[in-house]
Scaffold this motif. Structure first.
Motif, PDB file in Angstrom:
ATOM      1  N   GLY A 120       0.896  -1.262  -0.117  1.00 54.64           N
ATOM      2  CA  GLY A 120      -0.235   0.023   0.017  1.00 54.64           C
ATOM      3  C   GLY A 120       0.775   1.182  -0.059  1.00 54.64           C
ATOM      4  N   ALA A 121       2.096   1.083   0.778  1.00 50.67           N
ATOM      5  CA  ALA A 121       2.869   2.438   0.953  1.00 50.67           C
ATOM      6  C   ALA A 121       3.560   2.772  -0.450  1.00 50.67           C
ATOM      7  N   MET A 122       4.041   1.607  -1.128  1.00 49.25           N
ATOM      8  CA  MET A 122       4.959   1.664  -2.492  1.00 49.25           C
ATOM      9  C   MET A 122       3.794   2.247  -3.490  1.00 49.25           C
ATOM     10  N   SER A 123       2.584   1.519  -3.541  1.00 49.10           N
ATOM     11  CA  SER A 123       1.588   2.030  -4.342  1.00 49.10           C
ATOM     12  C   SER A 123       1.110   3.493  -4.255  1.00 49.10           C
ATOM     13  N   ALA A 124       1.119   3.802  -3.056  1.00 44.98           N
ATOM     14  CA  ALA A 124       0.738   5.435  -2.960  1.00 44.98           C
ATOM     15  C   ALA A 124       1.811   6.255  -3.235  1.00 44.98           C
ATOM     16  N   LEU A 125       3.023   5.935  -3.137  1.00 46.72           N
ATOM     17  CA  LEU A 125       4.348   6.767  -3.244  1.00 46.72           C
ATOM     18  C   LEU A 125       4.460   6.751  -4.753  1.00 46.72           C
TER      19      LEU A 125
ATOM     20  N   LEU B  25       5.223   6.596   5.791  1.00 49.08           N
ATOM     21  CA  LEU B  25       5.419   6.811   4.494  1.00 49.08           C
ATOM     22  C   LEU B  25       4.041   6.975   3.654  1.00 49.08           C
ATOM     23  N   TRP B  26       3.159   6.235   3.991  1.00 47.88           N
ATOM     24  CA  TRP B  26       1.830   6.143   3.317  1.00 47.88           C
ATOM     25  C   TRP B  26       1.034   7.417   3.713  1.00 47.88           C
ATOM     26  N   ALA B  27       1.146   7.729   5.045  1.00 49.62           N
ATOM     27  CA  ALA B  27       0.536   8.990   5.466  1.00 49.62           C
ATOM     28  C   ALA B  27       1.274  10.338   4.828  1.00 49.62           C
TER      29      ALA B  27
ATOM     30  N   VAL C 240      -1.569  25.299  -0.207  1.00 52.06           N
ATOM     31  CA  VAL C 240      -0.548  26.139  -0.601  1.00 52.06           C
ATOM     32  C   VAL C 240      -0.824  27.131  -1.615  1.00 52.06           C
ATOM     33  N   ARG C 241      -1.644  26.195  -2.521  1.00 48.61           N
ATOM     34  CA  ARG C 241      -1.931  27.343  -3.866  1.00 48.61           C
ATOM     35  C   ARG C 241      -2.901  28.412  -3.453  1.00 48.61           C
ATOM     36  N   PRO C 242      -4.088  28.310  -2.930  1.00 49.72           N
ATOM     37  CA  PRO C 242      -4.651  29.446  -2.570  1.00 49.72           C
ATOM     38  C   PRO C 242      -3.836  30.762  -1.826  1.00 49.72           C
ATOM     39  N   ALA C 243      -3.179  29.972  -0.939  1.00 48.89           N
ATOM     40  CA  ALA C 243      -2.331  31.040  -0.257  1.00 48.89           C
ATOM     41  C   ALA C 243      -1.283  31.747  -1.088  1.00 48.89           C
TER      42      ALA C 243
ATOM     43  N   VAL D  66       0.535  14.876   0.778  1.00 43.53           N
ATOM     44  CA  VAL D  66       1.026  15.996  -0.315  1.00 43.53           C
ATOM     45  C   VAL D  66      -0.002  16.413  -1.185  1.00 43.53           C
ATOM     46  N   PRO D  67      -1.036  15.797  -1.596  1.00 44.00           N
ATOM     47  CA  PRO D  67      -2.054  16.631  -2.360  1.00 44.00           C
ATOM     48  C   PRO D  67      -2.916  17.637  -1.369  1.00 44.00           C
TER      49      PRO D  67
END
Length: 269
Positions: A163-168, A249-251, A263-266, A256-257
């Protein structure tokens, strides 16, 4: 907004996830060449590495009374999981290039579901690879020295690592969006995860800086836990360390998204 809420209510998240997972499994089955190589490559690597590196057992740091095939097999379970994780990244990039990602974004469903479906897909293939790898290892003389609890714990560690590798790698695919670039980037990430560990030789035989880096490598912790369960020497702390490292790592990848959207609106103010 009312329409979106109603649509989501009409199609529960579990049903949406099941539909996306079934779609991913069908897509994988429609490329038999990729499926074959994905499932058989770990067996080929097991055979080659078990013969090429078996002289490692003569070193003073190698565990006494442990055959190299018993030492290598649990590592290959983790290594093949890392290697297969790049498939999730390539799949994510393909979804971007063929416009499917934009289609998903327009549908009344949670944005995280396509990534979750890829993770479930990888978990299924991880178990299939583990079964085939186990058969090949037994033919080479592998013996499982643990208990039934060890076997269950090893499966849990392996699935969480998948799961962690798939997410990464899925995140890498979402960011780079080109399958060819994702493959090269995946290699750059995959190599240190695989080799900065005790996968092929005891970690004590590596330079000090590498041993220090390995303490932060979730794959290294997974290998140590899997090997301990295979040899029957694992402790609860080994399993906990592997699970905490992979889930951490998964968390981090999942955050990140979220952080990007904050960050983008700021920046636009």
């Amino acid at each position: 907004m009312t329409h979106t809420t109603t649509a989501i209510g009409r199609f529960p998240i579990a049903d949406q996830l099941a539909a996306l997972t079934a779609r991913n499994l069908r897509t994988s089955a429609r490329v038999p060449q990729l499926l074959m190589f994905s499932l058989t490559m770990p067996m080929a690597m097991l055979v080659l590495f078990s013969q090429v590196f078996r002289s490692v057992t003569a070193g003073p740091d190698f565990p006494a009374g442990v055959s190299y095939i018993d030492f290598l097999t649990p590592a290959m379970l983790a290594v093949s999981t890392v290697m297969a994780g790049t498939n999730a990244g390539v799949s994510a990039a393909i979804d971007h290039t063929n416009g499917l990602h934009d289609r998903f974004a327009a549908l009344p469903m949670r944005a995280m579901l396509p990534g979750m479906a890829r993770t479930v897909n990888e978990a299924v293939f991880t178990l299939a690879r583990a079964a085939l790898l186990g058969i090949a290892a037994v033919l080479l003389g592998f013996e499982f020295h643990g208990t039934a609890v060890d076997a269950v714990a090893a499966v849990v560690v392996l699935v969480v690592l998948a799961g962690a590798m798939s997410a990464l790698f899925g995140l890498i695919g979402d960011r780079l969006r080109r399958p060819d670039v994702v493959q090269f980037a995946g290699m750059m990430v995959m190599m240190p995860l695989m080799f900065v560990s005790s996968a092929f030789a005891p970690i004590e035989t590596t330079p000090g800086w590498m041993q220090a880096v390995a303490t932060a490598n979730p794959v290294a912790h997974a290998i140590d836990a899997l090997r301990g369960h295979v040899l029957g020497t694992a402790t609860a702390a080994d399993t906990a360390a592997a699970l905490v490292a992979a889930i951490g790592l998964w968390a981090a990848v999942a955050a990140v998204p979220v952080l990007t959207r904050l960050v983008r609106p700021a920046r636009g103010r």
